[in-house]
Every structure is written in structure tokens, then in C-alpha cells.
Design a protein around this motif. Structure first.
Motif, PDB file in Angstrom:
ATOM      1  N   PRO A 118      96.591  41.327  51.680  1.00 22.42           N
ATOM      2  CA  PRO A 118      97.039  41.690  53.014  1.00 22.42           C
ATOM      3  C   PRO A 118      98.525  41.983  53.032  1.00 22.42           C
ATOM      4  CG  PRO A 118      96.903  39.329  52.845  1.00 22.42           C
ATOM      5  CD  PRO A 118      96.415  39.878  51.521  1.00 22.42           C
ATOM      6  N   ASP A 119      99.022  42.378  54.238  1.00 18.43           N
ATOM      7  CA  ASP A 119     100.459  42.528  54.375  1.00 18.43           C
ATOM      8  C   ASP A 119     101.095  41.151  54.316  1.00 18.43           C
ATOM      9  OD1 ASP A 119     100.636  41.306  57.029  1.00 18.43           O
ATOM     10  OD2 ASP A 119      99.551  43.071  57.708  1.00 18.43           O
ATOM     11  N   ARG A 120     102.435  41.095  54.313  1.00 17.85           N
ATOM     12  CA  ARG A 120     103.120  39.827  54.112  1.00 17.85           C
ATOM     13  C   ARG A 120     103.462  39.115  55.410  1.00 17.85           C
ATOM     14  NH1 ARG A 120     101.206  37.759  50.354  1.00 17.85           N
ATOM     15  NH2 ARG A 120     102.753  36.126  50.651  1.00 17.85           N
ATOM     16  N   SER A 121     102.892  39.524  56.529  1.00 17.84           N
ATOM     17  CA  SER A 121     103.057  38.738  57.743  1.00 17.84           C
ATOM     18  C   SER A 121     102.267  37.449  57.562  1.00 17.84           C
ATOM     19  CB  SER A 121     102.554  39.521  58.959  1.00 17.84           C
ATOM     20  OG  SER A 121     101.197  39.865  58.808  1.00 17.84           O
ATOM     21  N   PRO A 122     102.654  36.374  58.263  1.00 15.47           N
ATOM     22  CA  PRO A 122     101.974  35.090  58.067  1.00 15.47           C
ATOM     23  C   PRO A 122     100.479  35.196  58.342  1.00 15.47           C
ATOM     24  CG  PRO A 122     103.992  34.800  59.321  1.00 15.47           C
ATOM     25  CD  PRO A 122     103.755  36.272  59.229  1.00 15.47           C
ATOM     26  N   GLY A 123      99.705  34.490  57.555  1.00 19.13           N
ATOM     27  CA  GLY A 123      98.275  34.449  57.777  1.00 19.13           C
ATOM     28  C   GLY A 123      97.477  35.174  56.718  1.00 19.13           C
ATOM     29  N   LEU A 124      96.173  35.180  56.914  1.00 22.64           N
ATOM     30  CA  LEU A 124      95.236  35.741  55.958  1.00 22.64           C
ATOM     31  C   LEU A 124      94.389  36.812  56.613  1.00 22.64           C
ATOM     32  CD1 LEU A 124      93.904  32.332  54.605  1.00 22.64           C
ATOM     33  CD2 LEU A 124      95.452  33.847  53.358  1.00 22.64           C
ATOM     34  N   THR A 125      93.905  37.736  55.807  1.00 20.76           N
ATOM     35  CA  THR A 125      92.911  38.686  56.264  1.00 20.76           C
ATOM     36  C   THR A 125      91.543  38.144  55.889  1.00 20.76           C
ATOM     37  OG1 THR A 125      94.400  40.580  56.019  1.00 20.76           O
ATOM     38  CG2 THR A 125      92.045  41.041  56.128  1.00 20.76           C
ATOM     39  N   LEU A 126      90.726  37.832  56.900  1.00 23.52           N
ATOM     40  CA  LEU A 126      89.384  37.320  56.684  1.00 23.52           C
ATOM     41  C   LEU A 126      88.362  38.396  57.052  1.00 23.52           C
ATOM     42  CD1 LEU A 126      89.686  33.712  58.171  1.00 23.52           C
ATOM     43  CD2 LEU A 126      90.204  34.501  55.854  1.00 23.52           C
ATOM     44  N   VAL A 127      87.132  38.175  56.624  1.00 26.09           N
ATOM     45  CA  VAL A 127      86.053  39.110  56.928  1.00 26.09           C
ATOM     46  C   VAL A 127      84.934  38.352  57.623  1.00 26.09           C
ATOM     47  CG1 VAL A 127      84.365  40.721  55.985  1.00 26.09           C
ATOM     48  CG2 VAL A 127      86.628  40.570  54.947  1.00 26.09           C
ATOM     49  N   SER A 128      84.502  38.845  58.763  1.00 24.57           N
ATOM     50  CA  SER A 128      83.443  38.193  59.527  1.00 24.57           C
ATOM     51  C   SER A 128      82.093  38.388  58.845  1.00 24.57           C
ATOM     52  CB  SER A 128      83.389  38.765  60.946  1.00 24.57           C
ATOM     53  OG  SER A 128      82.875  40.090  60.914  1.00 24.57           O
ATOM     54  N   HIS A 129      81.068  37.706  59.377  1.00 21.77           N
ATOM     55  CA  HIS A 129      79.716  37.841  58.833  1.00 21.77           C
ATOM     56  C   HIS A 129      79.214  39.277  58.948  1.00 21.77           C
ATOM     57  CE1 HIS A 129      79.580  33.553  58.397  1.00 21.77           C
ATOM     58  NE2 HIS A 129      79.716  33.341  59.688  1.00 21.77           N
ATOM     59  N   ARG A 130      79.750  40.024  59.886  1.00 19.08           N
ATOM     60  CA  ARG A 130      79.332  41.416  60.090  1.00 19.08           C
ATOM     61  C   ARG A 130      80.182  42.399  59.294  1.00 19.08           C
ATOM     62  NH1 ARG A 130      77.939  41.681  66.602  1.00 19.08           N
ATOM     63  NH2 ARG A 130      76.303  40.059  66.584  1.00 19.08           N
ATOM     64  N   GLY A 131      81.087  41.868  58.475  1.00 18.95           N
ATOM     65  CA  GLY A 131      81.883  42.733  57.614  1.00 18.95           C
ATOM     66  C   GLY A 131      83.142  43.291  58.241  1.00 18.95           C
ATOM     67  N   LYS A 132      83.552  42.751  59.380  1.00 14.51           N
ATOM     68  CA  LYS A 132      84.757  43.239  60.053  1.00 14.51           C
ATOM     69  C   LYS A 132      85.951  42.385  59.659  1.00 14.51           C
ATOM     70  CE  LYS A 132      86.779  44.146  64.590  1.00 14.51           C
ATOM     71  NZ  LYS A 132      86.586  44.068  66.065  1.00 14.51           N
ATOM     72  N   ALA A 133      87.011  43.036  59.207  1.00 15.83           N
ATOM     73  CA  ALA A 133      88.230  42.320  58.817  1.00 15.83           C
ATOM     74  C   ALA A 133      89.053  41.969  60.052  1.00 15.83           C
ATOM     75  CB  ALA A 133      89.053  43.171  57.860  1.00 15.83           C
ATOM     76  N   TYR A 134      89.668  40.805  60.023  1.00 16.81           N
ATOM     77  CA  TYR A 134      90.546  40.401  61.109  1.00 16.81           C
ATOM     78  C   TYR A 134      91.624  39.481  60.539  1.00 16.81           C
ATOM     79  CZ  TYR A 134      87.932  35.972  61.130  1.00 16.81           C
ATOM     80  OH  TYR A 134      87.362  34.775  60.760  1.00 16.81           O
ATOM     81  N   ARG A 135      92.705  39.334  61.285  1.00 19.95           N
ATOM     82  CA  ARG A 135      93.847  38.546  60.855  1.00 19.95           C
ATOM     83  C   ARG A 135      93.774  37.139  61.446  1.00 19.95           C
ATOM     84  NH1 ARG A 135      96.803  39.205  56.420  1.00 19.95           N
ATOM     85  NH2 ARG A 135      98.921  38.414  56.635  1.00 19.95           N
ATOM     86  N   PHE A 136      93.922  36.133  60.584  1.00 16.47           N
ATOM     87  CA  PHE A 136      93.886  34.739  61.024  1.00 16.47           C
ATOM     88  C   PHE A 136      95.122  34.036  60.493  1.00 16.47           C
ATOM     89  CE2 PHE A 136      92.452  30.326  59.730  1.00 16.47           C
ATOM     90  CZ  PHE A 136      92.625  29.771  60.989  1.00 16.47           C
ATOM     91  N   ASP A 137      95.936  33.508  61.404  1.00 17.02           N
ATOM     92  CA  ASP A 137      97.122  32.746  61.011  1.00 17.02           C
ATOM     93  C   ASP A 137      96.930  31.295  61.425  1.00 17.02           C
ATOM     94  OD1 ASP A 137      99.537  31.727  60.290  1.00 17.02           O
ATOM     95  OD2 ASP A 137     100.685  32.729  61.870  1.00 17.02           O
TER      96      ASP A 137
END
Length: 207
Positions: free
Chosen positions: A9-28
Motif C-alpha cells: 500500500p501507500d505509506r499513509s498509516p494503516g493497511l490495505t485489506l480485502v473484504s470477503h467480496r474482494g473489495k480493497a479498503y483502507r484500515f488504520d
């Protein structure tokens, strides 16, 4: 709970996660120790395990909030110790989030890991900050545990939260000024739960 994304992911705080449906989202989650909890956990959370071999932990460090440039080696034994720390941190953070007493066995696991030598930084000739060479999984273990000690004894200890979605167990530190964060991520569980509530209100027979 969702899995870690494979991409960096980019270097902003947090992680890029992937939902059960395959959609990426940012979680800090707001803390390094809570970032580790996205890699799996004890009991029913074992099915989310992503730390299967040392290389997986090395890859996680590159995605984590640790600064760039960490060259780390991890052994099988160190990987097992990091997983054991994570499995103690998971219920510890959940207990803190719900105001339950913190259990001695979990505190002992964190304190024992924190007693080791942590990752070390140094100043480069150009004035920049870098990681000292020779970083190991044992150093990472201590660094994560010390981060947990700082979190659970610091000013945001009462701000540890669990996502309010009915089927999400991600834990985070609510660093928002009003202290009203409810979701792991608005773009994921926040929108999903709002849509769920809207459908419930429109269901036949709903007052």
C-alpha cells in the motif's frame, strides 16, 4: 474480519485489506500491535491466518506502519513466537475494548515479549533516520510487545474499540477528537451497516 492485501500500500498509516467480496479498503488501527491482529488469531480466528512461513512475516512488516527500509530476517521459531504474542494480544485488546478485566496470562505473554531487545534505529550520514542492520524476528517481537505496553498504559487505553458491525471483529484505537469512531473503516463496515439498517427499515411490516 478481512485478509491482508497482497500489494504494497501507500505509506499513509494503516493497511490495505480485502473484504470477503474482494473489495480493497483502507484500515488504520492506530497502533502497530493492533495491525498484527489482522494476520489471524486464536480459536475461530485461526481461519484468517496469513503468517504461514517466515517470509509472510517479513512481507507484513513491509505493509505495516514501520518505516521503510527495514531489512529483517525471521526464523521459524521467531515466527511462532510472534504468532503466540498475537494470539495473546487479540483477546487482551478485545477485553480492553469491552471493559472486561485483563487476564494475567495475556499480560504475562506481552510483558515477556517486551523484555527482549527491540528494533533499533540510527542516524545516517545524510541526517536521515534508518534501521540498524541485523534486525531479527526477535527484535520485531519485542517492538510489537512494547507498542502494546505503551497503548494499554497510555492516554488512549480507554479508546481501544471493536468494530460495531455485527460480523466484524477488527480492533482499533479511536484517535478521533470526539472519540466516536464506530467502524473499522467507513468505506467498508460503515457503509455496509448503513445499507443493512436502511434495508431493515424498508422491510415489509417494519414500523
Amino acid at each position: 474480519m478481512s485478509g491482508c492485501a497482497g500489494e504494497t500500500p501507500d505509506r499513509s498509516p494503516g493497511l490495505t485489506l480485502v473484504s470477503h467480496r474482494g473489495k480493497a479498503y483502507r484500515f488504520d488501527p492506530g497502533a502497530l500491535c493492533l495491525e498484527l491482529l489482522t494476520t489471524g488469531g486464536p480459536g475461530r480466528f485461526a481461519r484468517y491466518e496469513v503468517l504461514h512461513e517466515p517470509a509472510d512475516l517479513v512481507a507484513w512488516t513491509a505493509r505495516s506502519r514501520l518505516a521503510d527500509g527495514l531489512d529483517i530476517t525471521v526464523t521459524e521459531d521467531e515466527l511462532e513466537r510472534v504468532r503466540a504474542l498475537r494470539d495473546a494480544l487479540f483477546p487482551l485488546a478485545a477485553d480492553r475494548a469491552h471493559g472486561r478485566p485483563l487476564r494475567a496470562a495475556h499480560l504475562d505473554a506481552v510483558n515477556a515479549a517486551a523484555a527482549g531487545l527491540p528494533l533499533v534505529t540510527r542516524i545516517e550520514p545524510d541526517g536521515t533516520r534508518a534501521w540498524a542492520p541485523g534486525a531479527t524476528g526477535a527484535h520485531l517481537l519485542s517492538t510489537i510487545a512494547r507498542d502494546a505496553v505503551d497503548l494499554f498504559t497510555g492516554p488512549y487505553a480507554h479508546r481501544v474499540r471493536e468494530c460495531c458491525a455485527h460480523d466484524c471483529y477488527l480492533l482499533f484505537v479511536d484517535t478521533s477528537r470526539p472519540g466516536r469512531r464506530r467502524w473499522c473503516a467507513m468505506e467498508h463496515c460503515g457503509n455496509r451497516e448503513k445499507a443493512r439498517a436502511h434495508r431493515s427499515r424498508r422491510a415489509p411490516g417494519t414500523p
